[in-house]
Design an enzyme around this catalytic site. Structure first.
Site, short mmCIF file in Angstrom:
data_model
loop_
_atom_site.label_atom_id
_atom_site.label_comp_id
_atom_site.label_asym_id
_atom_site.label_seq_id
_atom_site.Cartn_x
_atom_site.Cartn_y
_atom_site.Cartn_z
N ASP A 66 11.49 9.73 -9.61
CA ASP A 66 11.36 9.02 -7.86
C ASP A 66 12.06 7.72 -8.14
OD1 ASP A 66 10.07 8.85 -5.73
OD2 ASP A 66 8.40 8.61 -5.96
N LYS A 81 0.84 -0.94 0.19
CA LYS A 81 0.04 -0.30 0.29
C LYS A 81 0.94 1.08 -0.03
CE LYS A 81 -4.32 -1.93 2.20
NZ LYS A 81 -4.67 -2.52 3.67
N GLY A 82 0.36 2.43 -0.58
CA GLY A 82 1.17 4.00 -0.71
C GLY A 82 0.10 4.84 -0.61
N LYS A 127 -1.20 -3.12 -9.83
CA LYS A 127 -1.48 -1.24 -9.43
C LYS A 127 -2.64 -1.03 -9.35
CE LYS A 127 1.76 2.50 -9.31
NZ LYS A 127 3.09 2.42 -9.62
C1 C9U Z 1 5.29 -1.06 -3.25
C2 C9U Z 1 5.53 -1.50 -4.22
N1 C9U Z 1 5.02 -2.18 -6.19
C3 C9U Z 1 5.45 -3.55 -5.79
C4 C9U Z 1 4.97 -3.95 -6.96
C5 C9U Z 1 4.53 -2.44 -7.42
N2 C9U Z 1 4.83 -1.41 -6.75
C6 C9U Z 1 3.94 -2.07 -9.17
C7 C9U Z 1 3.90 -1.40 -9.67
N3 C9U Z 1 4.02 -0.86 -10.61
C8 C9U Z 1 2.83 -2.10 -11.25
C9 C9U Z 1 2.49 -3.06 -10.19
C10 C9U Z 1 3.12 -3.91 -9.35
C11 C9U Z 1 5.67 -5.33 -7.61
N4 C9U Z 1 5.67 -5.65 -6.39
C12 C9U Z 1 5.44 -7.43 -7.22
N5 C9U Z 1 6.17 -7.81 -5.87
C13 C9U Z 1 6.08 -8.09 -4.43
C14 C9U Z 1 6.20 -9.37 -4.08
C15 C9U Z 1 5.73 -8.66 -2.72
C16 C9U Z 1 6.12 -8.81 -2.02
C17 C9U Z 1 5.13 -6.55 -2.94
C18 C9U Z 1 5.72 -6.61 -4.08
N6 C9U Z 1 6.16 -8.59 -0.95
C19 C9U Z 1 5.43 -6.91 0.00
C20 C9U Z 1 6.43 -7.57 1.77
N7 C9U Z 1 5.29 -8.54 1.89
C21 C9U Z 1 5.59 -9.85 1.42
C22 C9U Z 1 5.21 -9.46 0.20
N8 C9U Z 1 5.70 -7.77 -8.47
C23 C9U Z 1 5.98 -6.53 -9.09
C24 C9U Z 1 4.83 -5.23 -9.19
#
Ligand code: C9U
Length: 483
Positions: free
Chosen positions: A309, A189-190, A208
């Site tokens: 950013d 979340k952000g 997202k």
């Molecule tokens: C929150 C930041 N963010 C992560 C992802 C994206 N933003 C995003 C950006 N643009 C488009 C779509 C998505 C992102 N995250 C993942 N994978 C991921 C896997 C595990 C976690 C977070 C992200 N964890 C967070 C902490 N807790 C355990 C799981 N893949 C692609 C984009």
């Protein structure tokens, strides 16, 4: 004038309307056009009738050029009129077909009683048949491609089947993908909204979901991802973007590849890097940034893009140890043809902790595109510092510094603009380089690079391409030594 959001257009005719357009409207990409086209076609009984279609066109060459070129009446007359002043502006467009030349239809001297009309009709019939055949073939090819394409990563399409706006799936396919998504769990979340792990046809994807207040970020990010030649192994893989809803309620989605390791910020909390993985990660990040910053000339070229950013939370760690840069909601493009910086209207600003001194001092010249690239390089220097802290240079047993955000010792956890200004501009402080780094060749090399990235004077900073080349050289030299 640049238009930063799509236009709502009246939509008539199944071929031009999304999903059969139940509500009779479609939405263009930002910068797109509404159109009305009238065309003479043959109905079932062979009579020439005027067919009217309306809908959305993509921006610039691929859309607006149609509006221009189709004004030229040809044998099978079709006229397109376009507009972009307001939503539904095409409701009042009345394109008129050119009057047929009187001597063709009425003059008995032109081939005798009914001779010319019959010939014309036969020719029109041939053209119509050929056009129908071509359309059917094109549709079949598109369907086959859409059906076959794996979700991750979707292969960039050739220009004829693309959305007309560069990299990415055709818009209708993107909409279909968005409809087929099943959300699994929230993973982040952000201020922008929320990120979900989701499933698309059995494969994991990241989604997202933007807050409604973040519409400008969604538009910009979608636009940037669909820029020609944007696809790169060190830039998060874009799959689809969609916007749905009515009037007061809208949901904006961005669907990308999923990386199970999460962000670099998450990863560095728990993982200790060896020098090899540190170098792989650093090289991949700077390769992604060099690609983003680069302009590729030519009709199907890529504009230079600055991120604005860069931070460890906006970098994903892939399974192969490389990284991918994400979050282009604030990015700016350089339009070389017009020598112009394309800044989307967005109230969002970068992350204070990672802001370059000239940004904090409000001295960045927004008309100078290179200034944005230099500010990215400052932020990259801070990310390199975060990574080096977590790298053990003398074997796994050696102690590493605990994970920390840049300036963790100097500013509060959620620093204000003023906190950062006092630290980075007035006191000209920078993150500390521990003595142990200087005893290790790779860490010392990276320490040298990061200092040259976060220099107070922007033109003195290294470019992404320079850092990439230095790291490439360093890696080959150390590999040679190991052999
Ligand atoms: C929150 C930041 N963010 C992560 C992802 C994206 N933003 C995003 C950006 N643009 C488009 C779509 C998505 C992102 N995250 C993942 N994978 C991921 C896997 C595990 C976690 C977070 C992200 N964890 C967070 C902490 N807790 C355990 C799981 N893949 C692609 C984009």
């Amino acid at each position: 004038m640049r238009r930063s959001r799509g236009l709502v257009c009246e939509c008539l005719g199944a071929a031009t309307c999304p999903d059969g357009a139940a509500n009779g409207t479609c939405v263009t990409q930002p910068g797109g056009y509404c159109f009305v086209a009238v065309e003479e076609v043959l109905d079932d009984s062979g009579l020439v009738v005027v067919d009217r279609t309306a809908g959305c066109l993509p921006p610039d060459e691929s859309g607006f050029m149609q509006c221009k070129s189709s004004q030229v009446p040809h044998q099978h007359p079709k006229v397109i009129e376009c507009c972009f002043e307001s939503d539904l502006c095409n409701r009042r467009l009345q394109p008129a077909l050119p009057e047929p030349p009187p001597d063709v239809t009425e003059s008995p001297g032109a081939g005798g009683a009914g001779g010319a009309p019959t010939l014309l009709l036969a020719a029109a019939l041939c053209v119509a048949l050929l056009a129908a055949l071509a359309a059917a073939l094109l549709l079949l090819r598109r369907r086959r491609r859409a059906g076959k394409r794996p979700p991750s990563p979707p292969a960039p399409l050739p220009a004829d089947a693309s959305s007309g706006s560069g990299s990415g799936l055709p818009l209708l396919v993107q909409r279909t993908v968005a409809k087929q998504i099943q959300m699994v769990e929230s993973i982040g979340k952000g201020r922008y909204g929320e990120v979900w792990l989701a499933r698309w046809r059995g494969e994991r994807v990241a989604v997202k979901v933007f807050f409604t207040t973040e519409e400008a970020s969604w538009f910009r990010e979608t636009e940037i991802y669909q820029t020609v030649l944007m696809r790169h192994e060190n830039i998060l893989g874009f799959i689809a973007a969609d916007i749905k809803g009515t009037g007061s309620w809208t949901q904006m989605l961005l669907i990308t590849d999923y990386h199970e390791n999460g962000s670099l910020h998450d990863y560095l909390q728990t993982v200790v890097l060896d020098t090899n993985s540190l170098m792989t990660m650093a090289y991949s990040i700077v390769s992604g940034l060099a690609h983003l910053h680069m302009d590729i000339f030519g009709t199907k070229g890529k504009p230079a893009i600055a991120h604005r950013d860069i931070k460890s939370k906006n970098i994903l760690v892939k399974r192969n140890g490389q990284c991918a840069i994400a979050d282009f909601g604030l990015a700016v493009r350089y339009v070389a043809q017009r020598d112009e910086v394309d800044i989307a209207p967005n109230t969002r600003v970068g992350t204070r902790r990672y802001m370059a001194p000239e940004v904090l001092d409000e001295k960045l010249d927004v008309t100078n595109f290179d200034a944005f690239k230099m500010a990215d390089m400052y932020s990259l220097g801070l990310v390199l510092w975060e990574m080096c802290r977590r790298c053990c240079s003398g074997g796994k047993a050696q102690l590493v510094e605990p994970y920390a955000l840049p300036y963790h010792e100097l500013v509060p956890p959620d620093p204000s603009f003023e906190d950062m200004h006092a630290c980075v501009v007035r006191a000209a402080r920078r993150p500390g380089v521990p003595a142990r780094w200087l005893a290790s060749e790779p860490l010392a090399a990276l320490a040298q690079l990061m200092c040259e990235c976060w220099h107070s004077s922007p033109p003195v900073r290294l470019t992404a391409l320079r850092v990439k080349k230095t790291l490439a050289k360093f890696r080959t030299e150390t590999t040679v030594k190991l052999v």
